[in-house]
Write a protein that holds these residues in place. Structure first.
Motif, PDB file in Angstrom:
ATOM      1  N   LEU A 192      57.342 -40.294  35.646  1.00  0.00           N
ATOM      2  CA  LEU A 192      55.983 -40.834  35.502  1.00  0.00           C
ATOM      3  C   LEU A 192      55.670 -41.062  34.023  1.00  0.00           C
TER       4      LEU A 192
ATOM      5  N   ASN B 281      51.927 -34.220  34.994  1.00  0.00           N
ATOM      6  CA  ASN B 281      51.096 -35.022  35.899  1.00  0.00           C
ATOM      7  C   ASN B 281      50.725 -34.250  37.163  1.00  0.00           C
ATOM      8  N   ARG B 282      51.735 -33.650  37.771  1.00  0.00           N
ATOM      9  CA  ARG B 282      51.495 -33.002  39.065  1.00  0.00           C
ATOM     10  C   ARG B 282      51.937 -31.549  39.089  1.00  0.00           C
TER      11      ARG B 282
ATOM     12  N   LEU C 250      49.322 -45.378  36.214  1.00  0.00           N
ATOM     13  CA  LEU C 250      49.558 -44.234  37.099  1.00  0.00           C
ATOM     14  C   LEU C 250      48.835 -44.416  38.421  1.00  0.00           C
TER      15      LEU C 250
ATOM     16  N   ILE D  99      43.192 -39.339  38.358  1.00  0.00           N
ATOM     17  CA  ILE D  99      43.390 -40.509  39.231  1.00  0.00           C
ATOM     18  C   ILE D  99      42.553 -40.378  40.507  1.00  0.00           C
TER      19      ILE D  99
ATOM     20  N   ILE E  75      57.042 -39.836  43.524  1.00  0.00           N
ATOM     21  CA  ILE E  75      57.773 -40.004  42.266  1.00  0.00           C
ATOM     22  C   ILE E  75      57.726 -38.691  41.496  1.00  0.00           C
ATOM     23  N   ASP E  76      58.857 -38.308  40.966  1.00  0.00           N
ATOM     24  CA  ASP E  76      58.928 -37.057  40.209  1.00  0.00           C
ATOM     25  C   ASP E  76      58.200 -37.189  38.876  1.00  0.00           C
ATOM     26  N   ASP E  77      57.652 -36.069  38.411  1.00  0.00           N
ATOM     27  CA  ASP E  77      56.930 -36.058  37.129  1.00  0.00           C
ATOM     28  C   ASP E  77      57.760 -36.653  35.998  1.00  0.00           C
ATOM     29  N   SER E  78      59.045 -36.378  36.007  1.00  0.00           N
ATOM     30  CA  SER E  78      59.892 -36.834  34.900  1.00  0.00           C
ATOM     31  C   SER E  78      59.993 -38.361  34.856  1.00  0.00           C
TER      32      SER E  78
END
Lengths: 265, 84
Positions: free
Chosen positions: B63, A204-205, B44, A254, B58-61
């Protein structure tokens, strides 16, 4: 080392959840799937102008991923559970012969090879499907055991799949039918492979670079690195594509933005 | 009740994106978000709004849809990060 990142499409350009990318090297055009805008946009990287590819008949329902295909485009549509094709004649459904196989249920990502064969990750059925470029016959690549395959990429008879449910990348040799897992533990979303063989994977990031020869994994970008830039918060790297030897393009689905990351620093 | 403050904030953010009044009225803390038509991308984007509301990251893990399947799980996730 600080990455060099340029914002090439801004929130003000009106994208609504950009979810897919494809780059045409010949025309220097970037195609962007504008998911909730139900359209595909075309960014001329030389003139920096952004267009919408017309869909007068309203064929597109809920587009997600895109690939260049012959002289046009292929786009996955998750509402229609189908692949759509764009040519000079406009948009139409890409007809597939599913034979005895179950039709596509959630075509999440798509790639096409030099021979015109198409590969689709069917997210909710855990299948990687191959559609023959001549016969349009769909076969399931059953050697590729995966769970929630999100992204797909093909290069030189090798498939790369983000096996999101199993938190890894899969590399599949289409000729030898051999399968290699990489990057275990990464909640991978999108994947793209550089001409030099390096694999780029997003979470995601986060953005990673993986070298399959040395098996080394490097973190290129994360929320902490991102804070150095005055860009909107990094939320979801939903798609990736390689622009050329030097640059990688990615979407923040997003935040409705598109960025270019320079790979040469 | 203080314990539900986060749940109510999450609910407010979610309902601000919904148009169906009947579904808004019926929304409970354990109503599956998927049943409201909220897919992973929308979930999301709601999470991002919650991060900004509570100034957390929030950490990727964390999400993934397993951890944000309804209002309660959203709130539990936020609560966990507020304690850090």
């Amino acid at each position: 080392m600080t990455p060099v990142i340029e914002q090439i499409v801004h929130k003000e350009n009106g994208l609504s959840y950009p979810s897919g990318l494809a780059y045409d090297q010949e025309d220097h055009v970037l195609y962007i799937v504008d998911m909730r805008g139900k359209r595909v946009r075309q960014l001329d990287l030389d003139r920096k102008s952004l267009w919408t590819i017309r869909d007068e008949r309203g064929v597109i329902a809920f587009p997600l991923a895109i690939t260049l295909y012959k002289e046009g485009l292929l786009v996955t549509d998750t509402k229609k559970k189908a692949i759509l094709q764009y040519t000079k004649l406009g948009w139409r459904q890409f007809e597939i012969d599913t034979g005895n196989e179950r039709p596509l249920q959630f075509p999440g990502s798509i790639a096409a090879d030099e021979s015109g064969n198409v590969y689709v990750a069917d997210f909710t059925t855990d299948r990687i499907c191959r559609i023959d470029g001549n016969t349009r016959k769909l076969t399931v690549l059953r050697d590729i055991r995966c769970h929630q395959p999100y992204g797909i990429f093909v290069r030189h008879q090798t498939l790369y799949v983000t096996d999101t449910g199993n938190k890894r990348i899969l590399q599949y040799d289409l000729r030898m039918r051999t399968l290699f897992p990489y990057c275990e533990g990464i909640s991978s979303i999108a994947v793209a492979v550089h001409p030099n063989g390096r694999i780029y994977v997003s979470e995601n990031r986060k953005l990673y670079q993986f070298d399959p020869r040395s098996k080394s994994l490097s973190l290129l970008l994360d929320a902490s690195t991102w804070k150095q830039f005055s860009y909107p918060k990094l939320c979801h790297i939903g798609s990736l594509c390689i622009q050329n030897e030097a640059d990688l393009i990615f979407t923040d689905t997003i935040k409705n933005t598109v960025y270019r990351l320079s790979l040469q620093q | 009740m203080e314990i539900n403050k986060i749940e109510e904030k999450v609910k407010q953010i979610i309902t601000s994106r919904m148009k169906d009044q009947a579904k808004i009225d019926a929304l409970q803390y354990d109503t599956p978000l998927l049943s409201l038509g909220i897919d992973s991308i929308l979930a999301l984007s709601i999470l991002v709004e919650i991060e900004e509301a509570y100034d957390i990251e929030i950490d990727d893990s964390d999400l993934n849809m397993d951890k944000i399947k309804d209002i309660s799980s959203f709130a539990d996730l936020v609560r966990g990060y507020l304690k850090k």
